[in-house]
Structures are given as structure tokens and as C-alpha cells.
Write a protein that holds these residues in place. Structure first.
Motif, mmCIF file in Angstrom:
data_model
loop_
_atom_site.group_PDB
_atom_site.id
_atom_site.type_symbol
_atom_site.label_atom_id
_atom_site.label_comp_id
_atom_site.label_asym_id
_atom_site.label_seq_id
_atom_site.Cartn_x
_atom_site.Cartn_y
_atom_site.Cartn_z
ATOM 1 N N LYS A 76 0.820 -1.222 0.000
ATOM 2 C CA LYS A 76 0.000 0.000 0.000
ATOM 3 C C LYS A 76 0.854 1.271 0.000
ATOM 4 C CE LYS A 76 -0.574 -0.281 5.037
ATOM 5 N NZ LYS A 76 -1.564 -0.481 6.113
ATOM 6 N N ARG A 77 2.141 1.145 0.384
ATOM 7 C CA ARG A 77 3.027 2.312 0.375
ATOM 8 C C ARG A 77 3.786 2.451 -0.945
ATOM 9 N NH1 ARG A 77 3.094 0.113 5.327
ATOM 10 N NH2 ARG A 77 4.747 -1.329 4.751
ATOM 11 N N GLY A 78 3.574 1.507 -1.863
ATOM 12 C CA GLY A 78 4.241 1.579 -3.162
ATOM 13 C C GLY A 78 5.559 0.836 -3.205
ATOM 14 N N THR A 79 5.910 0.096 -2.133
ATOM 15 C CA THR A 79 7.155 -0.676 -2.118
ATOM 16 C C THR A 79 6.969 -1.940 -2.948
ATOM 17 O OG1 THR A 79 7.666 0.169 0.072
ATOM 18 C CG2 THR A 79 8.883 -1.777 -0.666
ATOM 19 N N ILE A 80 7.888 -2.178 -3.860
ATOM 20 C CA ILE A 80 7.773 -3.317 -4.786
ATOM 21 C C ILE A 80 8.022 -4.620 -4.026
ATOM 22 C CG2 ILE A 80 8.700 -4.386 -6.872
ATOM 23 C CD1 ILE A 80 9.532 -1.526 -7.750
ATOM 24 N N MET A 81 7.024 -5.551 -4.139
ATOM 25 C CA MET A 81 7.140 -6.853 -3.465
ATOM 26 C C MET A 81 7.375 -7.976 -4.475
ATOM 27 S SD MET A 81 4.147 -6.648 -0.581
ATOM 28 C CE MET A 81 2.850 -6.837 -1.797
ATOM 29 N N TYR A 82 6.997 -7.753 -5.729
ATOM 30 C CA TYR A 82 7.146 -8.815 -6.729
ATOM 31 C C TYR A 82 7.263 -8.180 -8.108
ATOM 32 C CZ TYR A 82 5.777 -12.311 -10.156
ATOM 33 O OH TYR A 82 5.753 -13.127 -11.264
ATOM 34 N N LEU A 116 13.415 -5.332 -5.679
ATOM 35 C CA LEU A 116 12.509 -5.629 -4.567
ATOM 36 C C LEU A 116 12.864 -4.764 -3.362
ATOM 37 C CD1 LEU A 116 12.165 -9.518 -4.757
ATOM 38 C CD2 LEU A 116 10.628 -7.780 -5.661
ATOM 39 N N GLY A 117 11.831 -4.210 -2.732
ATOM 40 C CA GLY A 117 12.036 -3.330 -1.594
ATOM 41 C C GLY A 117 12.149 -1.868 -1.986
ATOM 42 N N GLU A 118 12.322 -1.600 -3.292
ATOM 43 C CA GLU A 118 12.361 -0.219 -3.769
ATOM 44 C C GLU A 118 10.959 0.199 -4.205
ATOM 45 O OE1 GLU A 118 15.026 1.556 -3.606
ATOM 46 O OE2 GLU A 118 16.442 -0.018 -3.071
ATOM 47 N N ASN A 119 10.822 1.482 -4.563
ATOM 48 C CA ASN A 119 9.564 1.906 -5.172
ATOM 49 C C ASN A 119 9.828 2.318 -6.622
ATOM 50 O OD1 ASN A 119 10.514 4.599 -5.174
ATOM 51 N ND2 ASN A 119 9.806 4.863 -3.073
ATOM 52 N N HIS A 120 8.764 2.705 -7.332
ATOM 53 C CA HIS A 120 8.913 2.934 -8.766
ATOM 54 C C HIS A 120 9.681 4.208 -9.108
ATOM 55 C CE1 HIS A 120 5.999 -0.346 -9.254
ATOM 56 N NE2 HIS A 120 6.451 -0.431 -10.484
ATOM 57 N N ARG A 121 10.078 4.975 -8.065
ATOM 58 C CA ARG A 121 10.900 6.147 -8.363
ATOM 59 C C ARG A 121 12.258 5.753 -8.943
ATOM 60 N NH1 ARG A 121 8.225 8.501 -3.868
ATOM 61 N NH2 ARG A 121 9.699 7.612 -2.394
ATOM 62 N N ILE A 122 12.663 4.507 -8.709
ATOM 63 C CA ILE A 122 13.937 4.025 -9.267
ATOM 64 C C ILE A 122 13.913 4.045 -10.798
ATOM 65 C CG2 ILE A 122 13.340 1.557 -9.363
ATOM 66 C CD1 ILE A 122 16.152 0.965 -8.318
ATOM 67 N N LEU A 123 12.681 4.024 -11.377
ATOM 68 C CA LEU A 123 12.526 4.008 -12.839
ATOM 69 C C LEU A 123 12.162 5.377 -13.397
ATOM 70 C CD1 LEU A 123 10.408 0.730 -13.117
ATOM 71 C CD2 LEU A 123 12.882 0.935 -13.331
ATOM 72 N N ASN A 124 12.110 6.406 -12.539
ATOM 73 C CA ASN A 124 11.641 7.726 -12.978
ATOM 74 C C ASN A 124 12.586 8.309 -14.021
ATOM 75 O OD1 ASN A 124 10.565 10.276 -13.245
ATOM 76 N ND2 ASN A 124 10.309 10.597 -11.065
ATOM 77 N N SER A 125 12.029 8.633 -15.179
ATOM 78 C CA SER A 125 12.841 9.177 -16.270
ATOM 79 C C SER A 125 12.906 10.692 -16.237
ATOM 80 C CB SER A 125 12.243 8.747 -17.612
ATOM 81 O OG SER A 125 10.945 9.319 -17.788
ATOM 82 N N GLY A 126 12.088 11.314 -15.360
ATOM 83 C CA GLY A 126 12.053 12.765 -15.312
ATOM 84 C C GLY A 126 11.187 13.393 -16.393
ATOM 85 N N TYR A 127 10.540 12.550 -17.191
ATOM 86 C CA TYR A 127 9.729 13.051 -18.315
ATOM 87 C C TYR A 127 8.407 13.635 -17.811
ATOM 88 C CZ TYR A 127 7.071 12.993 -22.696
ATOM 89 O OH TYR A 127 6.310 13.345 -23.780
ATOM 90 N N HIS A 128 7.803 12.959 -16.806
ATOM 91 C CA HIS A 128 6.486 13.369 -16.326
ATOM 92 C C HIS A 128 6.626 14.308 -15.132
ATOM 93 C CE1 HIS A 128 4.823 10.196 -18.875
ATOM 94 N NE2 HIS A 128 5.746 9.389 -18.361
ATOM 95 N N SER A 129 5.636 15.175 -14.957
ATOM 96 C CA SER A 129 5.655 16.156 -13.870
ATOM 97 C C SER A 129 5.244 15.509 -12.549
ATOM 98 C CB SER A 129 4.694 17.303 -14.197
ATOM 99 O OG SER A 129 3.360 16.829 -14.238
ATOM 100 N N LYS A 130 5.512 16.224 -11.458
ATOM 101 C CA LYS A 130 5.092 15.753 -10.142
ATOM 102 C C LYS A 130 3.568 15.653 -10.066
ATOM 103 C CE LYS A 130 9.080 17.511 -7.566
ATOM 104 N NZ LYS A 130 9.541 18.425 -6.499
ATOM 105 N N GLU A 131 2.876 16.571 -10.761
ATOM 106 C CA GLU A 131 1.406 16.559 -10.761
ATOM 107 C C GLU A 131 0.861 15.289 -11.408
ATOM 108 O OE1 GLU A 131 3.301 19.083 -11.713
ATOM 109 O OE2 GLU A 131 2.952 20.423 -10.000
ATOM 110 N N PHE A 132 1.587 14.798 -12.433
ATOM 111 C CA PHE A 132 1.177 13.570 -13.115
ATOM 112 C C PHE A 132 1.120 12.401 -12.127
ATOM 113 C CE2 PHE A 132 2.338 9.632 -15.306
ATOM 114 C CZ PHE A 132 1.463 9.612 -16.374
ATOM 115 N N PHE A 133 2.197 12.251 -11.344
ATOM 116 C CA PHE A 133 2.247 11.142 -10.385
ATOM 117 C C PHE A 133 1.336 11.390 -9.183
ATOM 118 C CE2 PHE A 133 6.370 10.605 -12.611
ATOM 119 C CZ PHE A 133 6.178 9.304 -13.039
ATOM 120 N N ALA A 134 1.140 12.666 -8.816
ATOM 121 C CA ALA A 134 0.212 12.966 -7.718
ATOM 122 C C ALA A 134 -1.209 12.545 -8.108
ATOM 123 C CB ALA A 134 0.267 14.457 -7.388
#
Length: 847
Positions: free
Chosen positions: A266-272, A289-307
Motif C-alpha cells: 500500500k506504500r508503493g514498495t515493490i514486493m514482486y 525488490l524493496g524499492e519503489n517505482h521512483r527508481i525508474l523515474n525518467s524525469g519526463y512526467h511532472s510531479k502533478e502527473f504522479f500525484a
């Protein structure tokens, strides 16, 4: 006092151990299912805690009944219920630390301690429920606690931390762990009983034998029923989970084969993540595993997009969209993403499943298409803004023109449509010109050229023209597109440029005839030189291009000199000064230099132009004049002083010789000899002064200089051998005629060769070489002695300047003057610790 261990009823003990093993296995089964069954997590945790807690209580209760069944009648039910709940509570707390991502040693220790406390608490409360007063053997209690703790620790380690524990080995490791855990519970019961002593006992009202047996069996039945129910519920849950797991595996297999799958909490931490995720992201499972999807952030999308994304899925709604991610290797990829939240009973997400499809190729195709469309629009716009465009049919009649065509031709659009291009004919070009044009485009080929047209107002204008035929299915033109650019200004500029080029050519010719010219880039690398540069430097153009001016460094100027030069031109200023360079053949030449920096838009030099003029002769003349000035000064000094010194010297010499005649004391004779030697030395200096003051008129006769040099070399050969110097004379000709004063030239050769011998105190080689060079006789006297420092070379030949300890400098000065009186020159080259070369140049007598 009685130890709380009477006669043990084996039947009850066996049942108690069996039930404990079953309870332990069932509890461990539920606890290990918690991680993979998120929706049933609380139910499984409660079931496992109750099962193991009841198992601990059953072992304790049945063990006490087996020891003394008569005490069952005095059992206090509230304490019994309390002991059950205490056991369940501590069991639950013991397994809480094992639900994290990683299980460490201290978590195993906490779990083992809490299970040990559960065993102790259940046993002690059960004893108090029997209404007895107890005494404990503390050392034995501590020992028992340590042993129970170690056994529990081993059991938990097998199940949660052992490297052998995998999904494949879980089938047999779980029973082993359950047996060890049951053994720890049984071991705890017996050891604690051994460490406990009854001090006093309440009065026991013994029930009848039948009633006692009935109650015991009733408790046994209830215990079996509770544990059996828990085991049955555990089995049912396991079957349901297995069925769900089978369905999930089928779904997972289908998803893994086609899409990129990731599960987060529920916190966005990758389990599988599945294999497709690893493949496209370039990360392996351990890294992700144990990271969140920010590890893949390309910087293309704005913060508002992910919010907005998080607002959607956290409210329990499915989110769909396209995301550009960044792989581990830095490359970007696009994924079509669907994120599905899994909701609990309260309507809150407990985990998210993200299902993605790789759409990188589609996005690239879309981008290429957009680029192509934009390029077409840009080209059309650019053409309309900059070019003159007309479309004609196959017969050459104009069907379309743009605004630029009307603007330059001065015709209205309606005046042009339906006409052909003869309306614009200026008469400048011949009929053959247009005939060749129509032949080219009529065959389907593109025609390019420049045409002079006439506007409506009669003025002429030039256009650079490209005519493109459009072909039908039969390969025949059905229309022509003519794209023209107004080049009237360019044609005028070309005429102006031709004039400027001619002027520049004339200037360049003038520079090439009079000056030495070189271009360098911003780093000082030579990019262009003229013929004068090659002529004076003796290098070919191929040898110079790509090099810097260090190739010409004569070593005359200091590093600070060139540092100041580079600082000046590097700041964009013109630098002017004189430089001594070294040609390829080793000769030196002086150039009056002007270096002009060419600046770019940022005000930084991008190249340099160096214009030089040869001033070698001027520098030599200045040097001669400088030396003559010094000679004149010395001559004036000599004229005023020489006669005043010679008369006292003559008297001193006469009296010293007179004293020698009568002197018998060897020491005094030695002093007199020293006086006479010093008088002779002063007399020699005076003689040199007289030569400078009143030089004899030079009487030149034609002589063969070779025997003159040989004579001097043979005169000094004995002196050279005494100082371990090997004297060599080299000449490839027997006769070299020059006009000279033989005696005065001998004086020069003697002076230079003696100087060379004295410059080698430890011995060495002295070479005297004679050769003809460009109508001059070059006589080189080269030693391998100590050499002369660079800063002292320029002072050679000046009066009273010498590099010898007892010298006065007049010998070299007189020698230089003798060579000058023969219309010759002397050049000195030297390098410390490598030797010195005196080069004498005298005009050769031509036949």
C-alpha cells in the motif's frame, strides 16, 4: 515438601505430546501462509496464535493431570482460562517480528524469548490454578529457560533463516521445525516441573473415581476438539489458498508471457516483479525488490502527473495511462500501464498490481510520424516564406503561384495563372538554354540552374531555379514544380566579391612577396603558411602544418617571454616584438613579428595571423655597431692609458731583472719570477690595448688557408696532449684560396683552439673542420668541454668579459675584430656540459 512430579501417566503424556506437535505444525503452517495471503493475513495470524497457545496450554495441563489427576478437582477455572489467553498472547507477540521483508538474528531471539515466556507463564499460572504454594530452584529455572530458549531459537532459525529453507524444501522443513518446537514445549514443561517444589497444599476434595475419569476425558475431548477444529480450519484455509494460488499461477503465467507485472504494497514498495519487468528495466529482482517505482523515474512526467496517479489508485480506482521509464543502463522505454488496487473490507487498498505493455516502438513510430508531418509543414512554410514557388501543367501553363512569386515578378496572381514562363523572359538566355531545360524535365529529370527573369515593371532579377517533374504511372510528367530563390543580391555580391577577391589576392601576393605569413588555430597549431615562411625556416609545408611554433624555438627567449605573448593574444590584443627563431638546418634568424587574433562571437580568439619580416641582417648590423661602439670606447681608453702604463712597466721589468742577477735566495728568486710573469701579463694586455687603439692596416694576400690551419694545429698538438685532449683536423680539399693576413689569422686560430683546449680541464675531443659553404669558407672549432651558459653567449667579444678564471676578454675581442677586418663573421654555439663551437665564415676566392 513434595516435588511437583508424581507418578506420570504415560497415556496422557503421549496424547499431550501428539496434540502439541499437531498444534505446532498447524500454527507454523498458518504463520508461513501470511506473507502470500494478504486478504486473510489477520485471520491466519489469529489462528496460528490460538493454535500454538492452546498447544502450549494442552501440554502443560495434560502433563500436570498425568502427574497427579487428583488435583484436577481443585483447579480454578478463571486461572486456567487466564493461562490459555496468556499463552496465546505471548505466542502472537513472538511471531509479529517475522512478517517483515528481512528476518535478522535479533528478531529470532525476540521470538524465542517470547515463546519461552509463554511456556513459563502458562506453567506457573496453571500451578497457581491448583491452589498450591510453590518454591522454585532458581539456578535450575535459569538453566531450563536457557535450554528452552535455545530449542525455540533453533526451531525458528530452521523455518525462517536457514539457507536450506526454500519453497521446495518447505514441505519437510516445516514438520521438522514443528517437532523441535513441540519438543521445546514438552521440554519446558518437564524442566519447570523439576525446578518447582510444593510447600503447602490446599485440602483436596477428591471426587469419585468415575467422576474424576469423566472430567479428565471431558477435558481431553475438548482439547482434541479445539485443536482438531483449528487443524481443520487451517487445512480448509490452506486448500482455499492452494486453489487460489493455482488460479493465480495460471493468471501469472499468462501475464508473464505477455506483459510486465509488478506488485507493490500500500506504500508503493515493490514486493514482486516478473521476468518481463527485469528484462525491460535491466534491473534484477534483488535490485528492485524493496524499492519503489521512483527508481525508474525518467524525469519526463511532472510531479502533478504522479500525484494524480496516486490520488486515483489510493481512492480504490483503476488508473490507466502511458509512462516513460528509465532502465538501469540509462535508456528510456514507454509502457502502457494499468494499475489495479486490491481493497480490504474497509475499502482501503492493501496492495497494487501494475500491468504494463511495452509500447516503445509504437511511441517511436508516433514520434516519427509527428516529426514527418511537422517537417512537411515546416518545409511548406519555409518554402512560402523564402522561395518563389510555381506549379505548371505538362504543357508549361502556370496553375499555381505563391505570394513570393507575385511579389518578385510584380504580376498579380490572375495575370499569371494560365500563362507560361515566357511572360518572364528577359532575353538574357539563348533559345538553346531553354531547349536544354525542356529536354531535361521532359525526360523526367530534375533541372537546376540560374535564370535571369524580367518583372512586370521591366526590371531584371536573378533566380536560382530547381524544376521537379511529377510523373504519372507511365513515367511521363503530368506537372512541374518550380522552386526559385531570389539571388539578385547574390549576383551583385558576386561581382563585388570578385573585385574584393582580386584585391585580397593582390594583398596576399604583396604579403607573400614581402612578409612571412602563418595562420594558427586557437591552440597555436599551424594551419597555413606562405612560401616565404618555408623559405626562411627551411621546412617544407607538410613538415610545418599541424605543428606549433615550438618547432622554431631557438632557446634564446625565456618562458616568461612566450607566456606574456600568449597572455596578450589570448586576451584578444595584437602583439608586436622581435623573435629569434631556429631554422631546420640549425641556423638562427630574427623576425619582426606582429600576431593578430581573430575573435568569434564570444570575443574569444579562434585563430591567429602572424606576419613577420626578416630582420636578421639588421640585427647582425646592430650587433656589429654595438661591438664597434665598445671597441671605439676601448680604443679611446687604450690610447689614453697604454703609453702611461708601458713606461713604468719597462722600468719595473729592468729593475726586477737586475735584482735577479745578484739574488741567491731561492725564495726571493721565486718572488722575482712571479713579478716578471705578472709584468709580462700586464704588458700583453697593453699590447692588446694598442692593437685596439691603433689597429694595423690590413694587408690582404691570396693564400691557401688549409696549410695555415694545419700549421696552427701542429703547433698546439703538444700542448693538447699534455692536457689529455685529442686534436683532430678535417678538410676534404687540399687547396682553399682566400684573401687574408696570414699572421693575424694565425693569431685568431691560436686563440680559439687554445680556448677550446682550456675549456676541457679533464681532457676530451677538439675537432677543427674546414669546408666550402655557399661561396664562403666555414672553419669550425668544436670542443667537448664545459660549454657556455646561454645568457653569457651574447656577451662574448665584449671587452673585459670572459668565462675563464684569469682571462680579460680582450683576446676574443681582438679575434672578432680581425675576422671582421677580413669581411668575415663569427658565430658561437654552445650548450653547458656538451661543448662549444666557434664557426668562422670567410669569403672564398673564386677562380
Amino acid at each position: 515438601m513434595n516435588i511437583v512430579l508424581g507418578a506420570i501417566h504415560p497415556f496422557f503424556i503421549l496424547i499431550a505430546i501428539g496434540l502439541t506437535i499437531m498444534a505446532s505444525y498447524t500454527a507454523l503452517d498458518m504463520f508461513t501462509l501470511i506473507k502470500s495471503a494478504e486478504p486473510n493475513k489477520r485471520l491466519l495470524f489469529l489462528g496460528g496464535s490460538v493454535t500454538l497457545g492452546v498447544g502450549i496450554w494442552v501440554m502443560n495441563f495434560m502433563g500436570l493431570i498425568a502427574a497427579d489427576s487428583s488435583r484436577f478437582a481443585s483447579y480454578q477455572i478463571p486461572f486456567t482460562i487466564l493461562s490459555i489467553f496468556i499463552g496465546i498472547a505471548f505466542t502472537g507477540m513472538a511471531f509479529v517480528p517475522f512478517f517483515g521483508k528481512k528476518i535478522r538474528l535479533f528478531q529470532l531471539m525476540i521470538g524465542a524469548i517470547l515463546l519461552t515466556v509463554a511456556v513459563y507463564a502458562t506453567h506457573i499460572i496453571s500451578l497457581y490454578a491448583m491452589n498450591v504454594t510453590l518454591k522454585y530452584n532458581i539456578p535450575l529455572c535459569i538453566f531450563s529457560g536457557i535450554l528452552i530458549f535455545c530449542t525455540f531459537m533453533f526451531s525458528l532459525w530452521i523455518l525462517y533463516s536457514s539457507k536450506s529453507y526454500t519453497h521446495a524444501n518447505q514441505v519437510w522443513l516445516k514438520p521438522v521445525s514443528a517437532v523441535i518446537m513441540a519438543g521445546a514445549i514438552a521440554e519446558g514443561h518437564f524442566l519447570i516441573k523439576r525446578a518447582t517444589t510444593i510447600l503447602s497444599t490446599a485440602e483436596i476434595i477428591k471426587p469419585s473415581s468415575g467422576e474424576d475419569t469423566f472430567i479428565i476425558y471431558l477435558v481431553l475431548f475438548v482439547s482434541i476438539l479445539i485443536i482438531g477444529g483449528l487443524i481443520a480450519s487451517s487445512t480448509l484455509i490452506s486448500k482455499q489458498l492452494v486453489a487460489s494460488d493455482t488460479n493465480l499461477k495460471d493468471i501469472k503465467a499468462a501475464l508473464d508471457a505477455s506483459t510486465i507485472v509488478a506488485i507493490t504494497d500500500k506504500r508503493g514498495t515493490i514486493m514482486y516483479v516478473n521476468d518481463k519487468f527485469e528484462e525491460i528495466s535491466k534491473y534484477n529482482k534483488e535490485e528492485i525488490l524493496g524499492e519503489n517505482h521512483r527508481i525508474l523515474n525518467s524525469g519526463y512526467h511532472s510531479k502533478e502527473f504522479f500525484a494524480e496517479l496516486w490520488n486515483t489508485i489510493s481512492s480504490g480506482k483503476i488508473w490507466r495511462g502511458e509512462i516513460r521509464n528509465k532502465a538501469k543502463d540509462g535508456s528510456f522505454y514507454w509502457v502502457d500501464t494499468t494499475i489495479v488496487p486490491f481493497i480490504n473490507k474497509k475499502g482501503k487498498p492493501i496492495q497494487y498490481i501494475a500491468i504494463r505493455s511495452d509500447i516503445s516502438k509504437r511511441k517511436q513510430a508516433e514520434q516519427d510520424l509527428l516529426d514527418s508531418l511537422k517537417e512537411v509543414r515546416d518545409i511548406t512554410f519555409a518554402l512560402d516564406q523564402s522561395s518563389i514557388v510555381a506549379i505548371t501543367d505538362e504543357k508549361g501553363r502556370i496553375t499555381t503561384v505563391n505570394d513570393k512569386f507575385c511579389e518578385i515578378s510584380k504580376y498579380q496572381r490572375n495575370e499569371l495563372i494560365g500563362q507560361d514562363h515566357r511572360i518572364l523572359n528577359s532575353g538574357y538566355h539563348s533559345k538553346e538554354f531553354f531547349k536544354e531545360l525542356w529536354k531535361t524535365i521532359g525526360q523526367g529529370n530534375v533541372w537546376k540552374g540560374e535564370i535571369c527573369n524580367r518583372a512586370k515593371d521591366g526590371s531584371n532579377y536573378w533566380v536560382n531555379t530547381t524544376i521537379v517533374p511529377f510523373l504519372n504511372e507511365n513515367g511521363k510528367p503530368y506537372q512541374y514544380v518550380a522552386i526559385r530563390t531570389d539571388i539578385s543580391n547574390r549576383k551583385k555580391a558576386e561581382e563585388h566579391l570578385k573585385q574584393m577577391v582580386k584585391e585580397n589576392t593582390d594583398i596576399k601576393f604583396a604579403l607573400d612577396q614581402s612578409s612571412i605569413v602563418a595562420f594558427t588555430d586557437a591552440q597555436g597549431k599551424i594551419t597555413s603558411v606562405n612560401d616565404k615562411f618555408c623559405e626562411i625556416s627551411k621546412y617544407s609545408r607538410d613538415e610545418i602544418i599541424g605543428k606549433d611554433h615550438n618547432i622554431l624555438n631557438s632557446g634564446y627567449h625565456s618562458k616568461e617571454y612566450f607566456k606574456n605573448l600568449w597572455k596578450t593574444i589570448g586576451e584578444g590584443h595584437v602583439w608586436k616584438a622581435e623573435i629569434r627563431n631556429k631554422a631546420k638546418d640549425g641556423t638562427y634568424y630574427w623576425v619582426d613579428t606582429t600576431i593578430i587574433p581573430f575573435l568569434n562571437d564570444q570575443g574569444k580568439p579562434y585563430q591567429y595571423l602572424a606576419i613577420r619580416n626578416d630582420i636578421t641582417e639588421r640585427k647582425r648590423t646592430e650587433e656589429v655597431l654595438h661591438r664597434q661602439d665598445k671597441l671605439a670606447a676601448v680604443g679611446q681608453l687604450a690610447a689614453g692609458v697604454a703609453h702611461e702604463i708601458r713606461n713604468p712597466l719597462t722600468s719595473m721589468r729592468g729593475y726586477a731583472e737586475f735584482l735577479q742577477l745578484d739574488e741567491k735566495d731561492p725564495e726571493r728568486l721565486e718572488f722575482l719570477n712571479i713579478i716578471l710573469d705578472e709584468i709580462e701579463r700586464v704588458n700583453t694586455i697593453v699590447e692588446d690595448f694598442m692593437v685596439l687603439a691603433k689597429p694595423k692596416a690590413v694587408e690582404l694576400e691570396e693564400k691557401n688557408v688549409v696549410p695555415v690551419i694545419k700549421n696552427v694545429v701542429s703547433l698546439l698538438e703538444f700542448e693538447a696532449r699534455k692536457k689529455n685532449v685529442r686534436l683532430h683536423f678535417e678538410c676534404n680539399q687540399e687547396i682553399i684560396q682566400i684573401e687574408c693576413d696570414e699572421n693575424r689569422l694565425k693569431q685568431v686560430f691560436l686563440n680559439f683552439i687554445k680556448n677550446g683546449i682550456e675549456a676541457m680541464p679533464n681532457g676530451g675531443e677538439l675537432h677543427v673542420k674546414t669546408l666550402i659553404h655557399e661561396n664562403n669558407v666555414q672553419i669550425s672549432i668544436q670542443d667537448t668541454g664545459v660549454g657556455i651558459p646561454k645568457e653569457k653567449l651574447k656577451n662574448l667579444g665584449e671587452p673585459f668579459f670572459t668565462t675563464k678564471k684569469n682571462g680579460n676578454g680582450l683576446g676574443l675581442m681582438v679575434s672578432f675584430k680581425i675576422i671582421e677586418s677580413h669581411n668575415g663573421k663569427v658565430f658561437v654555439e654552445s650548450e653547458p656540459n656538451k661543448g662549444t663551437t666557434f664557426n668562422i665564415l670567410l669569403p672564398a676566392k673564386t677562380a
